[in-house]
Write an enzyme that holds these catalytic residues in place. Structure first.
Site, PDB file in Angstrom:
ATOM      1  N   ILE A 108       4.836   5.752   6.717  1.00  0.00           N
ATOM      2  CA  ILE A 108       3.557   6.283   7.056  1.00  0.00           C
ATOM      3  C   ILE A 108       2.387   6.371   6.247  1.00  0.00           C
ATOM      4  O   ILE A 108       2.296   6.635   5.038  1.00  0.00           O
ATOM      5  CB  ILE A 108       3.840   7.760   7.505  1.00  0.00           C
ATOM      6  CG1 ILE A 108       5.197   8.130   8.357  1.00  0.00           C
ATOM      7  CG2 ILE A 108       2.708   8.740   8.161  1.00  0.00           C
ATOM      8  CD1 ILE A 108       5.195   7.457   9.632  1.00  0.00           C
ATOM      9  N   GLU A 109       1.414   6.001   6.777  1.00  0.00           N
ATOM     10  CA  GLU A 109       0.029   5.907   5.943  1.00  0.00           C
ATOM     11  C   GLU A 109      -1.087   6.792   6.435  1.00  0.00           C
ATOM     12  O   GLU A 109      -1.108   6.847   7.663  1.00  0.00           O
ATOM     13  CB  GLU A 109      -0.654   4.428   6.159  1.00  0.00           C
ATOM     14  CG  GLU A 109      -1.744   4.027   5.415  1.00  0.00           C
ATOM     15  CD  GLU A 109      -2.267   2.665   5.457  1.00  0.00           C
ATOM     16  OE1 GLU A 109      -3.361   2.445   5.123  1.00  0.00           O
ATOM     17  OE2 GLU A 109      -1.734   1.981   6.377  1.00  0.00           O
ATOM     18  N   ILE A 110      -1.362   7.528   5.403  1.00  0.00           N
ATOM     19  CA  ILE A 110      -2.434   8.514   6.029  1.00  0.00           C
ATOM     20  C   ILE A 110      -3.651   8.356   5.345  1.00  0.00           C
ATOM     21  O   ILE A 110      -3.574   8.170   4.154  1.00  0.00           O
ATOM     22  CB  ILE A 110      -2.026  10.088   5.685  1.00  0.00           C
ATOM     23  CG1 ILE A 110      -0.547  10.214   6.123  1.00  0.00           C
ATOM     24  CG2 ILE A 110      -3.080  11.148   5.926  1.00  0.00           C
ATOM     25  CD1 ILE A 110       0.137  11.836   5.829  1.00  0.00           C
ATOM     26  N   SER A 162      -5.965   5.410   1.527  1.00  0.00           N
ATOM     27  CA  SER A 162      -4.589   5.717   1.984  1.00  0.00           C
ATOM     28  C   SER A 162      -3.779   6.319   1.017  1.00  0.00           C
ATOM     29  O   SER A 162      -3.761   5.933  -0.159  1.00  0.00           O
ATOM     30  CB  SER A 162      -4.125   4.552   2.697  1.00  0.00           C
ATOM     31  OG  SER A 162      -4.967   3.824   3.713  1.00  0.00           O
TER      32      SER A 162
END
Length: 145
Positions: A136-138, A125
């Site tokens: 916001i974690e992608i 992440s």
């Protein structure tokens, strides 16, 4: 009616509720237009207008409904405030490409890439903030062969 019949009727092995997925969630934001620009340009989401003039952001099979702070659509969270969300979004785009895209848009990475655990197992992440300060974690799941 037998226990098996009850289970089949309710759709859950335990006879209770079984949640199958996420349809949408709501973000309360300070500026809807600014939020739409960020999520469209930086995260590739599709702006949506529904219910007359309500705004949302579509991605995959889900969407984010947007509420203007101070003008929330009822019913709403008990304390709807901008910047209080922490969400993990999954992409199949390699994180090196994600990082390059974020840099091109001037978006600072708060942390990552780092190893984490997602709903389906290990993920890698990166973390960033949207214009309201939401975390916001992608994430990427490892390629399965």
């Amino acid at each position: 009616m037998t226990d098996n019949a009850n289970e089949e009727q309710l759709g859950s092995p335990s006879g209770g509720i079984r949640i199958d997925g996420l349809d949408h969630f709501v973000l309360t934001v300070a500026d809807i237009d600014r939020t739409v620009r960020f999520y469209q340009q930086v995260l590739g989401m599709e702006p949506v207008v529904f219910g007359g003039s309500r705004r949302a952001l579509a991605f995959g099979t889900s969407k984010i409904n947007l509420h203007q702070a101070g003008h929330e659509f009822a019913p709403h969270a008990a304390r709807p405030v901008p910047g209080s969300a922490d969400v993990c979004l999954v992409t199949t785009v390699p994180l090196a490409q994600v990082l390059a895209h974020l840099a091109a848009h001037g978006v600072a990475v708060e942390e990552g890439p780092v190893a984490r655990t997602g709903a389906l197992g290990p993920i890698t992440s990166v973390y960033l903030r949207d214009p309201d300060g939401n975390l916001i974690e992608i994430s990427n799941y490892p390629m399965r062969r």
